[in-house]
Structures are given as structure tokens and as C-alpha cells.
Design a protein around this motif. Structure first.
Motif, PDB file in Angstrom:
ATOM      1  N   VAL A  18       0.622  -6.445   8.163  1.00  0.00           N
ATOM      2  CA  VAL A  18      -0.091  -5.611   7.389  1.00  0.00           C
ATOM      3  C   VAL A  18      -1.812  -5.980   7.594  1.00  0.00           C
ATOM      4  CG1 VAL A  18      -0.806  -5.137   4.864  1.00  0.00           C
ATOM      5  CG2 VAL A  18       1.537  -5.593   5.576  1.00  0.00           C
ATOM      6  N   GLN A  22      -4.126  -2.778   8.800  1.00  0.00           N
ATOM      7  CA  GLN A  22      -5.412  -2.406   7.883  1.00  0.00           C
ATOM      8  C   GLN A  22      -6.558  -2.707   8.770  1.00  0.00           C
ATOM      9  OE1 GLN A  22      -4.798  -5.453   4.631  1.00  0.00           O
ATOM     10  NE2 GLN A  22      -4.765  -3.898   3.052  1.00  0.00           N
ATOM     11  N   TYR A  26      -5.294   1.606   8.585  1.00  0.00           N
ATOM     12  CA  TYR A  26      -4.304   2.104   7.665  1.00  0.00           C
ATOM     13  C   TYR A  26      -4.306   1.534   6.218  1.00  0.00           C
ATOM     14  CZ  TYR A  26      -2.183   3.855  11.852  1.00  0.00           C
ATOM     15  OH  TYR A  26      -2.120   4.504  13.066  1.00  0.00           O
ATOM     16  N   SER A  27      -4.141   2.391   5.265  1.00  0.00           N
ATOM     17  CA  SER A  27      -4.169   1.772   3.916  1.00  0.00           C
ATOM     18  C   SER A  27      -3.006   0.932   3.733  1.00  0.00           C
ATOM     19  CB  SER A  27      -4.380   2.753   2.812  1.00  0.00           C
ATOM     20  OG  SER A  27      -3.029   3.623   2.765  1.00  0.00           O
ATOM     21  N   GLN A  28      -3.137  -0.080   2.782  1.00  0.00           N
ATOM     22  CA  GLN A  28      -2.066  -1.165   2.106  1.00  0.00           C
ATOM     23  C   GLN A  28      -0.986  -0.244   1.934  1.00  0.00           C
ATOM     24  OE1 GLN A  28      -2.992  -4.576   0.156  1.00  0.00           O
ATOM     25  NE2 GLN A  28      -0.764  -4.924  -0.320  1.00  0.00           N
ATOM     26  N   ASP A  29      -1.084   0.627   0.929  1.00  0.00           N
ATOM     27  CA  ASP A  29      -0.220   1.537   0.504  1.00  0.00           C
ATOM     28  C   ASP A  29       0.713   2.327   1.426  1.00  0.00           C
ATOM     29  OD1 ASP A  29      -0.830   1.028  -2.062  1.00  0.00           O
ATOM     30  OD2 ASP A  29      -2.087   2.811  -2.649  1.00  0.00           O
ATOM     31  N   VAL A  30       0.050   2.912   2.464  1.00  0.00           N
ATOM     32  CA  VAL A  30       0.524   3.524   3.590  1.00  0.00           C
ATOM     33  C   VAL A  30       1.588   2.736   4.497  1.00  0.00           C
ATOM     34  CG1 VAL A  30       0.417   4.832   5.729  1.00  0.00           C
ATOM     35  CG2 VAL A  30      -0.824   5.532   3.682  1.00  0.00           C
ATOM     36  N   ILE A  32       2.813  -0.272   3.497  1.00  0.00           N
ATOM     37  CA  ILE A  32       4.031  -0.771   2.696  1.00  0.00           C
ATOM     38  C   ILE A  32       5.116   0.247   2.628  1.00  0.00           C
ATOM     39  CG2 ILE A  32       4.854  -1.587   0.500  1.00  0.00           C
ATOM     40  CD1 ILE A  32       3.020  -3.573   2.311  1.00  0.00           C
ATOM     41  N   ALA A  33       4.766   1.510   2.389  1.00  0.00           N
ATOM     42  CA  ALA A  33       5.491   2.535   2.412  1.00  0.00           C
ATOM     43  C   ALA A  33       6.010   2.729   3.321  1.00  0.00           C
ATOM     44  CB  ALA A  33       4.675   3.981   1.859  1.00  0.00           C
TER      45      ALA A  33
END
Length: 56
Positions: A18, A22, A26-30, A32-33
Motif C-alpha cells: 500500500v 501511494q 494512488y490513493s489509499q481508497d483506490v 484497498i478497493a
């Protein structure tokens, strides 16, 4: 058999993955999804009942 739990084994690797994603922007939300989506594919599903050599 190892004495370390699966969680203890995987957690630092996932955190590093992760963090690397990042750093790549890339954002953490993206991240993880996408990881959840990837884990929910046929690659990681339980083996089917079909015998070796047969098609489902």
C-alpha cells in the motif's frame, strides 16, 4: 509449520504494498478497493469440484 500467524506474516507485506502504491500516486481508497476486487477473482477462489483435465 510456522509459529507466526497468517496475519502477522501478511500485514507488513500489505502495508509495504500500500505504501509503495501511494508513493506511485494512488490513493489509499483506490488501492484497498482494488486489492479487495483482485482477491474476489477466480484466481483466489476455492478450487472447483471438476477433476483435473475436465472443463467446467
Amino acid at each position: 509449520m510456522t509459529t507466526i500467524s497468517a496475519e502477522a506474516f501478511l500485514q507488513p507485506r500489505l502495508k509495504a504494498l500500500v505504501a509503495e502504491a501511494q508513493e506511485a500516486g494512488y490513493s489509499q481508497d483506490v488501492i484497498i478497493a482494488l486489492l479487495i476486487n483482485l482477491l474476489d477473482t477466480d484466481i483466489f477462489s476455492a478450487p472447483s469440484d471438476t477433476r483435473k483435465g475436465e472443463q467446467a
